[in-house]
Write a protein that holds these residues in place. Sequence first.
Motif, PDB file in Angstrom:
ATOM      1  N   ALA A  45      33.206  17.073  25.224  1.00 49.94           N
ATOM      2  CA  ALA A  45      33.549  17.568  26.554  1.00 49.94           C
ATOM      3  C   ALA A  45      34.180  16.499  27.440  1.00 49.94           C
ATOM      4  O   ALA A  45      35.030  16.799  28.276  1.00 49.94           O
ATOM      5  N   MET A  46      33.764  15.228  27.256  1.00 45.39           N
ATOM      6  CA  MET A  46      34.230  14.174  28.144  1.00 45.39           C
ATOM      7  C   MET A  46      35.374  13.361  27.564  1.00 45.39           C
ATOM      8  O   MET A  46      35.778  12.358  28.141  1.00 45.39           O
ATOM      9  N   GLN A  47      35.904  13.806  26.424  1.00 43.40           N
ATOM     10  CA  GLN A  47      37.002  13.076  25.800  1.00 43.40           C
ATOM     11  C   GLN A  47      38.197  13.024  26.736  1.00 43.40           C
ATOM     12  O   GLN A  47      38.697  14.044  27.208  1.00 43.40           O
ATOM     13  N   GLY A  48      38.670  11.813  27.016  1.00 40.36           N
ATOM     14  CA  GLY A  48      39.823  11.637  27.885  1.00 40.36           C
ATOM     15  C   GLY A  48      39.534  11.776  29.366  1.00 40.36           C
ATOM     16  O   GLY A  48      40.462  11.733  30.185  1.00 40.36           O
ATOM     17  N   MET A  49      38.272  11.922  29.744  1.00 36.41           N
ATOM     18  CA  MET A  49      37.934  12.145  31.151  1.00 36.41           C
ATOM     19  C   MET A  49      37.413  10.890  31.850  1.00 36.41           C
ATOM     20  O   MET A  49      37.145  10.925  33.053  1.00 36.41           O
ATOM     21  N   ASP A  50      37.253   9.804  31.116  1.00 41.32           N
ATOM     22  CA  ASP A  50      36.737   8.581  31.721  1.00 41.32           C
ATOM     23  C   ASP A  50      37.816   7.939  32.576  1.00 41.32           C
ATOM     24  O   ASP A  50      38.787   7.382  32.065  1.00 41.32           O
ATOM     25  N   ALA A  51      37.650   8.018  33.892  1.00 42.89           N
ATOM     26  CA  ALA A  51      38.597   7.419  34.828  1.00 42.89           C
ATOM     27  C   ALA A  51      38.074   6.108  35.387  1.00 42.89           C
ATOM     28  O   ALA A  51      38.579   5.600  36.381  1.00 42.89           O
ATOM     29  N   GLY A  52      37.015   5.566  34.771  1.00 42.02           N
ATOM     30  CA  GLY A  52      36.477   4.301  35.226  1.00 42.02           C
ATOM     31  C   GLY A  52      35.479   4.460  36.353  1.00 42.02           C
ATOM     32  O   GLY A  52      34.941   5.554  36.583  1.00 42.02           O
TER      33      GLY A  52
END
Length: 267
Positions: A45-52
């Motif tokens: 679900a969180m793949q590619g969603m880490d914006a730091g």
Amino acid sequence: MRAVAAPEGGRSALTPVYAAVRVRLGLVAALFLVAALGWVWSVHAMQGMDAGPWSGLGSLGWFLGTWVVMMAAMMLPSVAPTIALYARLTKTASPVSPWLFAGGYLLAWAAAGLLAYGIGAMARLVLGDALSWDRAGRTIAGVTLAAAAVYELTPLKDVCLGHCRTPLGALLGSWRDGSLGAVRMGVRNGAWCVGCCWALMASLFALGVMSVTWMALVAGLVAVEKLLPWRAVVTWATAGLLLLIGLLLLLAPEALPGLTTPSGMTM
């Protein structure tokens, strides 16, 4: 209810917990399986969603659902021994009771997530772009990690961690029968856990709440604090690690492996 003797003399306060795990190994395995499924779902679900640091939290419904699954993935392994101890105490009760206890525990963390979401929404409303990485965001993130390190050494943290590490007395002292009682006891245990771990969770937001890497680190720290016998050593080591990460955030963020910067690059 079946009574279990409390630790005596030099015996570790964790002895009843370890014994309960051996007796209720199937339940512990089932809880670990639920946690593993939570990790699989979170990674997907969180793949590619880490914006730091200070990643956007999305809509309330999406965040709350994701948060509960994250808490199940991160916290169930460390609380599984407590649930096993509860199940051992309720040997003649419904087999559903331990799962109701676990549901109550996650309910406490859901309430904490709602509070965190409200604080985040209010901060963005009041501060706006001031939370961006190239303005005050980096400094606030570093200070948050340093504050979490300080909290590790406070009396309040010590009290809450004591309840998490020695749940036998807490369970017997606040016993409630029935299904509702199981949920209430789970909520109570979860509240102590929130008191113990809220600073670690604040650190997760400061590093990137949508980062599986930082999720794993925080989950590992929680498990180590709750389950390893060397309490003082673990506490000081955790505080030292948080302080080190905070200083690196402030002085040399490029030295932090796994940290995603607002440019989208992962160190």
